[in-house]
Design a protein around this motif. Structure first.
Motif, PDB file in Angstrom:
ATOM      1  N   PHE A 157       0.686  -1.149   0.014  1.00 42.53           N
ATOM      2  CA  PHE A 157      -0.129  -0.086   0.015  1.00 42.53           C
ATOM      3  C   PHE A 157       0.352   0.940   0.170  1.00 42.53           C
ATOM      4  O   PHE A 157       1.936   1.250   1.231  1.00 42.53           O
ATOM      5  CB  PHE A 157      -0.906   0.047   1.357  1.00 42.53           C
ATOM      6  CG  PHE A 157      -1.678   0.998   1.688  1.00 42.53           C
ATOM      7  CD1 PHE A 157      -3.046   1.739   0.317  1.00 42.53           C
ATOM      8  CD2 PHE A 157      -1.476   1.764   2.566  1.00 42.53           C
ATOM      9  CE1 PHE A 157      -3.889   2.259   0.766  1.00 42.53           C
ATOM     10  CE2 PHE A 157      -2.643   2.879   2.862  1.00 42.53           C
ATOM     11  CZ  PHE A 157      -3.429   3.389   1.842  1.00 42.53           C
ATOM     12  N   GLY A 158       0.649   2.187  -0.781  1.00 44.17           N
ATOM     13  CA  GLY A 158       1.520   2.968  -0.816  1.00 44.17           C
ATOM     14  C   GLY A 158       0.944   4.651  -0.100  1.00 44.17           C
ATOM     15  O   GLY A 158       2.032   4.849   0.543  1.00 44.17           O
ATOM     16  N   GLY A 159       0.314   4.766   0.018  1.00 43.23           N
ATOM     17  CA  GLY A 159      -0.447   5.745   0.357  1.00 43.23           C
ATOM     18  C   GLY A 159      -1.410   6.019   0.084  1.00 43.23           C
ATOM     19  O   GLY A 159      -2.313   5.788  -1.079  1.00 43.23           O
ATOM     20  N   LEU A 160      -2.713   7.477   0.539  1.00 39.46           N
ATOM     21  CA  LEU A 160      -3.735   8.049   0.287  1.00 39.46           C
ATOM     22  C   LEU A 160      -3.937   9.464   1.040  1.00 39.46           C
ATOM     23  O   LEU A 160      -3.156   9.978   1.358  1.00 39.46           O
ATOM     24  CB  LEU A 160      -4.386   7.007   1.363  1.00 39.46           C
ATOM     25  CG  LEU A 160      -4.934   7.347   2.440  1.00 39.46           C
ATOM     26  CD1 LEU A 160      -5.538   8.336   3.060  1.00 39.46           C
ATOM     27  CD2 LEU A 160      -4.589   5.526   2.934  1.00 39.46           C
ATOM     28  N   ARG A 161      -4.754   9.906   0.042  1.00 38.81           N
ATOM     29  CA  ARG A 161      -5.166  11.775  -0.228  1.00 38.81           C
ATOM     30  C   ARG A 161      -6.269  11.435   0.198  1.00 38.81           C
ATOM     31  O   ARG A 161      -7.408  11.059  -0.855  1.00 38.81           O
ATOM     32  CB  ARG A 161      -5.076  11.972  -1.036  1.00 38.81           C
ATOM     33  CG  ARG A 161      -3.440  12.649  -1.476  1.00 38.81           C
ATOM     34  CD  ARG A 161      -2.815  12.456  -3.001  1.00 38.81           C
ATOM     35  NE  ARG A 161      -3.534  11.631  -4.399  1.00 38.81           N
ATOM     36  CZ  ARG A 161      -2.784  10.727  -4.109  1.00 38.81           C
ATOM     37  NH1 ARG A 161      -1.469  10.376  -3.295  1.00 38.81           N
ATOM     38  NH2 ARG A 161      -3.365   9.913  -4.411  1.00 38.81           N
ATOM     39  N   TRP A 162      -6.704  11.815   1.516  1.00 38.19           N
ATOM     40  CA  TRP A 162      -8.267  11.076   1.518  1.00 38.19           C
ATOM     41  C   TRP A 162      -9.438  12.825   2.566  1.00 38.19           C
ATOM     42  O   TRP A 162      -8.208  13.706   2.915  1.00 38.19           O
ATOM     43  CB  TRP A 162      -8.222  10.016   2.969  1.00 38.19           C
ATOM     44  CG  TRP A 162      -9.680   9.716   3.322  1.00 38.19           C
ATOM     45  CD1 TRP A 162     -10.532   9.195   3.899  1.00 38.19           C
ATOM     46  CD2 TRP A 162      -9.468   8.087   1.857  1.00 38.19           C
ATOM     47  NE1 TRP A 162     -11.004   8.274   3.876  1.00 38.19           N
ATOM     48  CE2 TRP A 162     -10.924   7.942   2.418  1.00 38.19           C
ATOM     49  CE3 TRP A 162      -9.077   8.164   0.829  1.00 38.19           C
ATOM     50  CZ2 TRP A 162     -11.857   6.886   2.752  1.00 38.19           C
ATOM     51  CZ3 TRP A 162     -10.097   7.081   0.298  1.00 38.19           C
ATOM     52  CH2 TRP A 162     -11.040   6.630   0.649  1.00 38.19           C
ATOM     53  N   LYS A 163     -10.244  12.498   2.263  1.00 33.40           N
ATOM     54  CA  LYS A 163     -11.239  14.665   2.944  1.00 33.40           C
ATOM     55  C   LYS A 163     -12.547  13.382   3.668  1.00 33.40           C
ATOM     56  O   LYS A 163     -13.510  12.421   3.615  1.00 33.40           O
ATOM     57  CB  LYS A 163     -11.719  14.921   2.130  1.00 33.40           C
ATOM     58  CG  LYS A 163     -10.788  15.825   1.201  1.00 33.40           C
ATOM     59  CD  LYS A 163     -10.605  17.339   1.852  1.00 33.40           C
ATOM     60  CE  LYS A 163      -8.789  18.074   1.122  1.00 33.40           C
ATOM     61  NZ  LYS A 163      -8.352  17.991   2.014  1.00 33.40           N
ATOM     62  N   PHE A 164     -12.399  14.025   4.823  1.00 32.56           N
ATOM     63  CA  PHE A 164     -13.223  13.906   5.573  1.00 32.56           C
ATOM     64  C   PHE A 164     -14.319  14.741   5.168  1.00 32.56           C
ATOM     65  O   PHE A 164     -14.478  16.083   6.099  1.00 32.56           O
ATOM     66  CB  PHE A 164     -12.602  13.830   7.214  1.00 32.56           C
ATOM     67  CG  PHE A 164     -12.110  12.535   7.181  1.00 32.56           C
ATOM     68  CD1 PHE A 164     -12.101  11.226   7.407  1.00 32.56           C
ATOM     69  CD2 PHE A 164     -10.515  12.602   7.148  1.00 32.56           C
ATOM     70  CE1 PHE A 164     -11.238   9.683   7.374  1.00 32.56           C
ATOM     71  CE2 PHE A 164      -9.778  11.974   7.317  1.00 32.56           C
ATOM     72  CZ  PHE A 164     -10.148  10.511   7.811  1.00 32.56           C
ATOM     73  N   LYS A 165     -15.784  14.315   4.826  1.00 30.95           N
ATOM     74  CA  LYS A 165     -16.950  15.514   4.456  1.00 30.95           C
ATOM     75  C   LYS A 165     -18.341  15.627   5.476  1.00 30.95           C
ATOM     76  O   LYS A 165     -18.829  16.506   5.924  1.00 30.95           O
ATOM     77  CB  LYS A 165     -17.599  14.778   3.071  1.00 30.95           C
ATOM     78  CG  LYS A 165     -16.544  15.181   2.485  1.00 30.95           C
ATOM     79  CD  LYS A 165     -16.572  15.055   0.810  1.00 30.95           C
ATOM     80  CE  LYS A 165     -15.703  14.749  -0.644  1.00 30.95           C
ATOM     81  NZ  LYS A 165     -15.131  16.629  -0.894  1.00 30.95           N
ATOM     82  N   VAL A 166     -18.435  14.401   5.747  1.00 29.35           N
ATOM     83  CA  VAL A 166     -19.880  14.110   6.774  1.00 29.35           C
ATOM     84  C   VAL A 166     -19.800  13.268   7.522  1.00 29.35           C
ATOM     85  O   VAL A 166     -19.399  12.137   7.472  1.00 29.35           O
ATOM     86  CB  VAL A 166     -21.100  13.194   5.345  1.00 29.35           C
ATOM     87  CG1 VAL A 166     -22.542  13.503   6.676  1.00 29.35           C
ATOM     88  CG2 VAL A 166     -20.948  14.927   4.384  1.00 29.35           C
ATOM     89  N   PRO A 167     -20.145  13.490   8.802  1.00 31.22           N
ATOM     90  CA  PRO A 167     -20.059  12.812  10.200  1.00 31.22           C
ATOM     91  C   PRO A 167     -20.806  11.038   9.569  1.00 31.22           C
ATOM     92  O   PRO A 167     -21.939  11.168   9.094  1.00 31.22           O
ATOM     93  CB  PRO A 167     -20.389  13.145  11.265  1.00 31.22           C
ATOM     94  CG  PRO A 167     -21.206  14.761  10.611  1.00 31.22           C
ATOM     95  CD  PRO A 167     -21.056  15.010   9.104  1.00 31.22           C
TER      96      PRO A 167
END
Lengths: 148, 139
Positions: free
Chosen positions: A84-94
């Motif tokens: 697994f190389g990595g990630l770019r992530w957004k948390f938008k709604v709980p």
């Protein structure tokens, strides 16, 4: 012997998958607090959260990120992943107790790597809830073996 | 200072904090797989997201009072090295930047996970929405 894993060459740009749904329960949140050591009040104090803008406890963002990782393996045949190389992530709604989340994923990039036996696959991943709201969204990089 | 919480105003850019260490065991892996139903990926015996999850918990075990996090906004993460069962990890936090918003402010926290040899296992940036003191004075 049949190898169910899919190699880099066989995974096509633009492939899309959708997982089954999974209901996030109080037990999931309690177990994840124990596992991660993240006992933040957002996830563990029901009385405090009654007075918050959320109105109740919410799931850890990383719990849903981890659950989608499991949902991915129920959405498609396994990749011949080396790392697994990595990630770019957004948390938008709980995500609240009782919400049902599912994963939609799409192959958006395939790239050769310096080592000839492997390539990089980037997936765009969207977690949706039962109201089809985008809960979390991001890209993950997987290093996948080429067919030997 | 005897504050029981770190509000946006209290966050100091460039501040570095080290957490205690934790040994990653088969029990952690079993619990993680039970919660997530993730199939083992790659050749490691530890799912790659597990050290990330444990790093966020370790992040609370520092001398400073906890940041009043209103929301986890985003995450950029890289996996450098596999961790194996029996390895002992700890993490370092460094505040990279802070930016005030109408409600609270955004804090970017660079986290680095090390193994027992001091080698970097995983690294990335967390973005948190942190409450301002005026808004949550009664918390």
């Amino acid at each position: 012997m049949a190898d169910p894993r899919r190699y880099f060459n066989e995974i096509e740009l633009g492939e899309e998958y959708e997982s089954p749904g999974r209901t996030v329960t109080e037990a999931d949140i309690v177990m994840f607090a124990g596992l991660s050591g993240d006992y933040n009040v957002l996830h563990t104090d029901a009385e405090f959260m009654k007075k918050s803008i959320f109105g109740e406890r919410i799931a850890h963002g990383l719990l849903c990120l981890a659950i989608q990782s499991g949902l991915f393996s129920r959405a498609t045949a396994p990749y011949a992943t080396l790392a697994f190389g990595g990630l770019r992530w957004k948390f938008k709604v709980p995500v609240k107790i009782g919400d049902t989340i599912r994963l939609r994923a799409k192959v958006i990039e395939k790239k050769d790597l310096a080592k000839p036996d492997r390539g990089l696959i980037t997936l765009d991943r969207t977690i949706l809830n039962q109201r089809d709201e985008v809960v979390q969204q991001g890209q993950t990089d997987l290093i996948v073996q080429k067919r030997p | 200072m005897t504050a029981s919480a770190t509000y946006f105003e209290d966050v100091v850019v460039d501040k570095v904090q080290l957490t205690p260490a934790i040994t990653v065991t088969e029990a952690h892996v079993a619990m993680y797989l039970g919660v997530t139903r993730e199939m083992s990926m790659g050749s490691s015996d530890i799912p790659d997201v597990l050290p990330l999850c444990m790093a966020i918990g370790l992040g609370w075990r520092v001398p400073d009072p906890p940041m009043v996090v209103m929301a986890f906004v985003g995450l950029d993460w890289k996996v450098m090295k596999e961790l194996r069962v029996g390895d002992t990890m700890h993490s370092r936090s460094r505040i990279v930047s802070k930016r005030p918003m109408r409600d609270g402010g955004l804090v970017v926290d660079e986290r680095t996970v090390f193994d027992q040899h001091g080698e970097v296992v995983q690294q990335g940036k967390f973005t948190f929405l942190v409450a301002k003191r005026q808004k949550e004075a009664s918390a």
